[in-house]
Design an enzyme around this catalytic site. Structure first.
Site, mmCIF file in Angstrom:
data_model
loop_
_atom_site.group_PDB
_atom_site.id
_atom_site.type_symbol
_atom_site.label_atom_id
_atom_site.label_comp_id
_atom_site.label_asym_id
_atom_site.label_seq_id
_atom_site.Cartn_x
_atom_site.Cartn_y
_atom_site.Cartn_z
ATOM 1 N N HIS A 213 0.806 -1.214 0.000
ATOM 2 C CA HIS A 213 0.000 0.000 0.000
ATOM 3 C C HIS A 213 0.843 1.270 0.000
ATOM 4 O O HIS A 213 0.352 2.346 -0.268
ATOM 5 C CB HIS A 213 -0.983 -0.020 1.187
ATOM 6 C CG HIS A 213 -2.198 -0.836 0.868
ATOM 7 N ND1 HIS A 213 -3.473 -0.464 1.196
ATOM 8 C CD2 HIS A 213 -2.318 -2.004 0.207
ATOM 9 C CE1 HIS A 213 -4.327 -1.375 0.762
ATOM 10 N NE2 HIS A 213 -3.637 -2.319 0.173
ATOM 11 N N SER A 217 0.002 -1.250 -6.213
ATOM 12 C CA SER A 217 0.104 -2.440 -7.059
ATOM 13 C C SER A 217 0.825 -2.180 -8.374
ATOM 14 O O SER A 217 0.718 -1.100 -8.948
ATOM 15 C CB SER A 217 -1.296 -2.947 -7.402
ATOM 16 O OG SER A 217 -2.000 -3.308 -6.264
ATOM 17 N N LYS A 241 -14.563 -7.834 -7.844
ATOM 18 C CA LYS A 241 -13.762 -8.742 -8.675
ATOM 19 C C LYS A 241 -13.122 -9.837 -7.812
ATOM 20 O O LYS A 241 -13.090 -11.006 -8.203
ATOM 21 C CB LYS A 241 -12.677 -7.942 -9.387
ATOM 22 C CG LYS A 241 -11.968 -8.739 -10.469
ATOM 23 C CD LYS A 241 -11.284 -7.824 -11.458
ATOM 24 C CE LYS A 241 -10.512 -8.613 -12.465
ATOM 25 N NZ LYS A 241 -10.379 -7.923 -13.748
ATOM 26 N N ASP A 242 -12.638 -9.443 -6.625
ATOM 27 C CA ASP A 242 -12.061 -10.439 -5.722
ATOM 28 C C ASP A 242 -13.113 -11.437 -5.256
ATOM 29 O O ASP A 242 -12.832 -12.623 -5.091
ATOM 30 C CB ASP A 242 -11.438 -9.755 -4.489
ATOM 31 C CG ASP A 242 -10.055 -9.191 -4.800
ATOM 32 O OD1 ASP A 242 -9.510 -9.495 -5.875
ATOM 33 O OD2 ASP A 242 -9.517 -8.438 -3.960
ATOM 34 N N GLU A 285 4.037 -34.156 0.264
ATOM 35 C CA GLU A 285 2.833 -33.593 -0.341
ATOM 36 C C GLU A 285 3.184 -32.956 -1.676
ATOM 37 O O GLU A 285 4.329 -32.544 -1.888
ATOM 38 C CB GLU A 285 2.245 -32.529 0.588
ATOM 39 C CG GLU A 285 1.736 -33.076 1.898
ATOM 40 C CD GLU A 285 0.427 -33.808 1.728
ATOM 41 O OE1 GLU A 285 -0.636 -33.208 1.873
ATOM 42 O OE2 GLU A 285 0.470 -35.030 1.423
#
Ligand code: HEM
Ligand code: FES
Lengths: 426, 185
Positions: A213, A217, A241-242, A285
Site C-alpha cells: 500500500h 500495485s 472482482k475479488d 505432499e
C-alpha cells in the site's frame, strides 16, 4: 478522509479517537488501484482468505486433537468419526493447505510474468518469499500431527536434512527432536509450533501489505501509475472482482472437500506411525515435490540440502538477477517464452519428485534442476542485456482506452485473446 | 515527523565522547547480555530431557537367532539390527579393499565377534530404516541392506557402498554379558 459513514455522530466520535473508519476507507474503499488489473491480481487476497480458513478450522481441530504419540492418531480419527462435523473441519484444513499453496504459487508466477518483484517492490517481494518459507514450515509441521506413517517418516526425513550441516548438525537435530529420534517430545513441540507459525505468518502478511500500500500495485502493463486517470477506487471495483475469484476458489475447494477429500493425500497416512518400518515409497505432499526432486538430484547429502534451500532462497535476489528495465512480459517477447519453459520445468521437477530415483528419472531430474538454476543465474541476467523489448504504452489509461474503446477498466486485459498470455480470465 | 528533540539533548559538540555515550554503550551491552541470558534457558529446554536420556540401554537375548538370520530390536526409539552372519558374509565383508569404501572402516573394527554384526538400523542419509532384515527383503547390490528412500546400498558389514548416504551404518555401544545376552547402550 471522510467516509459516507461519517454523517453518523457515533462514527465521528469513534474515528476521532481511533481512526478505523478513515483507515478502512483509505485502504479498502478509496484506495487507488490501477484500472487495468486482471484476474491474476485476485490471488493475493485469495491467499489471505485461505490463511483465515486455515486458522479457523485449525483452532477448531486443536480443541479435539491430542498431541501425544499414543493418542494423536486416534484423536484424529475421533475428529473424523465422532466429532460433529469434525470430518469437514479436517478435510477443509487438509485440502485447505493444498488450496493455499495453489493460490500462492499462482500468485508468485503472476509476479514472475509481470515483473512485480522489480523496483520499488523488492521488500514487498522479500516478504512474499518469507511467507512461502513460513507456509512450508507450517504445513510440514501440521502434516506430522495426525501421526500416520507418512507423517512420521516425513518428519524423520525432513528433520534429518539438518544433520547434513557440518559439525553441529547432529547436535542440532537432537535438540530439535528433544531425543534421539522423532518421538513424543517432537510431536508435542511440533504442535506448539504449528499453532504459532500461522500467527507469525499474519505478521509478515501485514508487512507485505504495508509495503504494497506504500508503493501500490503493479499492473499487467508493468508501467507506473502516472495520473488519477490510471486508477479506479478499490471498492466496489476490485472488492467485487475479488469476490468472484473467491466464489470460484471455494467451489474448487468444495469439490475436493466433499468429493475427493483424500485425492491429494497418501492412503498410508491412515496407518499409525511405526518407528521401525519405513514405507517402501515415501513422497512429500505435492507442493513440496519440485524441491524434493532438486534435493535428490544432487548425489551428495549436504549438496542436496544446499541446492534445495537455494532453489527458494534464490528468489530473494531475483530482483537483481533480472536486469531488464521492463517489468511486464507483455513487452518482453523472449522472456515471455522462457517464462513458460520455466513453468514447464517446475512441473517436470514435480513429476520427477513423485517418482523413485531410478532409471531415466535420475537424468531428467538432474537436467531439470540445472535448468531451474540456469533460468535465474544465466538466462535472466543475459536477457536483460540482449532482449529487444517492445515499446511501452504512454500511460495505463491510454493503453486501456485505445484497445477497448471504452472505460471498461476492470475487465479482461487488452491482449487476453493472444492465448499465450496468462492475462486471460482463469 | 514534527516532534524534534529539545535543543538541550544535543549536548556535546560533534565527535566528542560524553558520559551519555558511555551510559548508552554500557546499557546496551548489559541489555544484550541479559537477552542472551534469557534466551539460553529457553533454548536449552528443547534438548532431550532427563527421562529421555535415562532410557538408554536395552538387553537382548540372542540365543534364538540362527546363522544367517537377523532381528530388529528397539533402542532409544530407533531400530538396532542384530545379524548373525554366515561365513560367506564375513568373508565377503573382509575381502573388500578399504580403497573401495567411501567411509573406510575395516570389518574387524566394526564387530566384537565376527559372527555378530550389531548396527543402528537408521540410514545415515535421511534416517529411513533400510530393508534387509526380513526374509524376502531386498538386500541391495552388496548383500547387506538397501534403503528404499533414496537408494543407498550397504554391504554385509553395514558399510555404505552406493547411494547418497555419507556414512556407514553406526555401531552402537554394546557388550556381551554372556553367550546369550547382549546389552546395547
Ligand atoms: C498457515 C496455515 C496452516 C497450514 C498451511 C496448516 C496445514 C496443516 C496440514 C497440512 C495438516 C495435516 C492435515 C492432515 O493430513 O490431517 C494440519 C493439521 C493440523 N492443524 Fe494446521 N495448518 C495451518 C494452520 C493451523 C492453525 C492456526 C491451527 C490452530 C491450532 C492448526 C491446527 C492443526 C491441527 C490440530 C492439526 C491436526 C489434525 C489434522 O491432522 O487434521 N493449523 N495443518
Ligand atoms: S534415507 Fe536412506 S537413502 Fe535417503
Amino acid at each position: 478522509m471522510t467516509t459516507p459513514l461519517h454523517r453518523y455522530r457515533i462514527v465521528q466520535w469513534i474515528d476521532y479517537r481511533l481512526p478505523i473508519f478513515s483507515w478502512t476507507n483509505e485502504h479498502l474503499v478509496e484506495y487507488p488501484a490501477p484500472r487495468n488489473l486482471n484476474y491474476w491480481w485476485n490471488f493475493g487476497s485469495l491467499a489471505g482468505i485461505m490463511l483465515v480458513v486455515q486458522i479457523i478450522t485449525g483452532i477448531i481441530l486443536a480443541m479435539h486433537y491430542t498431541p501425544h504419540v499414543d493418542y494423536a492418531f486416534n484423536s484424529t480419527e475421533h475428529i473424523m468419526r465422532d466429532v460433529e462435523w469434525g470430518w469437514m473441519m479436517r478435510y477443509l484444513h487438509a485440502n485447505g493447505a493444498s488450496m493455499f499453496f495453489v493460490v500462492v504459487y499462482i500468485h508468485i508466477f503472476r509476479g514472475f510474468y509481470y515483473g512485480s518483484y522489480k523496483s520499488p517492490r523488492e521488500i514487498l517481494w522479500w516478504m512474499g518469499v518469507l511467507i512461502l518459507f513460513l507456509m512450508m514450515g507450517s504445513s510440514f509441521l501440521g502434516y506430522v500431527l495426525p501421526w500416520g506413517q507418512m507423517s512420521f517418516w516425513a518428519a524423520t526425513v525432513i528433520t534429518n536434512l539438518i544433520s547434513a550441516i557440518p559439525w553441529i548438525g547432529e547436535t542440532l537435530v537432537q535438540w530439535l527432536w528433544g531425543g534421539f529420534s522423532v518421538a513424543n517430545p517432537t510431536l508435542n513441540r511440533f504442535f506448539s509450533l504449528h499453532y504459532l507459525l500461522p500467527f507469525l505468518l499474519c505478521a509478515v502478511v501485514f508487512i507485505h501489505l504495508w509495503a504494497l500500500h506504500h508503493r501500490k500495485s503493479n499492473n499487467p502493463l508493468g508501467i507506473d501509475v502516472k495520473s488519477p486517470k490510471d486508477t479506479i477506487p478499490f471498492s466496489p471495483y476490485y472488492t467485487v472482482k475479488d469476490l468472484v475469484g473467491l466464489g470460484v476458489m471455494f467451489f474448487v475447494l468444495a469439490i475436493f472437500v466433499f468429493y475427493l477429500p483424500n485425492f491429494l493425500g497418501e492412503s498410508i497416512n491412515y496407518i499409525k506411525a511405526d518407528p521401525l518400518v519405513t514405507p517402501p515409497h515415501i513422497v512429500p505432499e505435492w507442493y513440496f515435490l519440485p524441491y524434493y526432486a532438486i534435493l535428490r538430484a544432487v548425489p551428495d547429502k549436504l549438496g542436496g540440502v544446499i541446492a534445495m534451500v537455494a532453489s527458494i532462497a534464490i528468489l530473494f535476489v531475483l530482483p537483481w538477477l533480472d536486469t531488464s528495465k521492463v517489468r511486464s512480459a507483455r513487452f518482453r517477447p523472449i522472456y515471455k517464452q522462457f517464462f513458460w519453459i520455466f513453468l514447464a520445468d517446475c512441473f517436470v521437477l514435480g513429476w520427477v519428485g513423485a517418482n523413485p530415483v531410478e532409471g531415466s528419472f535420475i537424468l531428467i531430474g538432474r537436467i531439470a534442476t540445472v535448468y531451474y538454476f540456469a533460468h535465474f543465474l544465466i538466462i535472466l541476467p543475459l536477457l536483460g542485456k540482449f532482449e529487444r523489448t517492445k515499446p511501452l504504452p504512454e500511460s495505463i489509461h491510454q493503453a486501456v482506452l485505445a484497445k477497448k474503446g471504452g472505460a471498461d477498466a476492470s475487465g479482461a486485459p487488452p491482449d487476453s485473446s493472444a492465448g499465450s498470455s496468462p492475462g486471460g480470465a482463469a | 515527523m514534527a516532534d524534534t528533540a529539545p535543543e538541550s539533548d544535543q549536548a556535546s559538540p560533534q565527535g566528542e565522547e560524553t558520559r551519555r555515550d558511555f551510559l548508552i554503550l554500557a546499557a546496551g551491552a548489559m541489555s544484550a547480555m541479559a537477552a542472551i541470558g534469557v534466551a539460553w534457558p529457553l533454548i536449552e529446554t528443547m534438548n532431550p530431557s532427563a527421562d529421555v536420556l535415562a532410557l538408554s540401554s536395552t538387553e537382548v537375548d540372542i540365543s534364538e537367532i540362527e546363522v544367517g538370520q537377523s532381528v530388529t530390536v528397539k533402542w532409544r526409539g530407533k531400530p538396532v539390527f542384530i545379524r548373525r552372519r554366515t561365513q560367506e558374509e564375513i568373508d565377503a565383508a573382509r575381502a573388500v579393499p578399504l580403497d573401495d569404501l567411501s567411509d573406510p572402516e575395516s570389518d574387524e573394527a566394526r564387530v566384537q565377534q565376527a559372527e555378530w554384526l550389531i548396527l543402528v538400523g537408521v540410514c545415515t542419509h535421511l534416517g529411513c530404516i533400510p530393508l534387509g532384515n526380513k526374509i524376502g527383503d531386498p538386500r541391495g547390490d552388496f548383500g547387506g541392506w538397501f534403503c528404499p528412500c533414496h537408494g543407498s546400498h550397504y554391504d554385509t558389514s553395514g558399510r555404505i557402498r552406493v547411494g547418497p548416504a555419507p556414512n556407514n551404518l553406526a555401531v552402537p555401544e554394546y557388550e556381551f554379558l554372556d553367550d546369550t545376552l547382549v546389552r546395547i547402550g
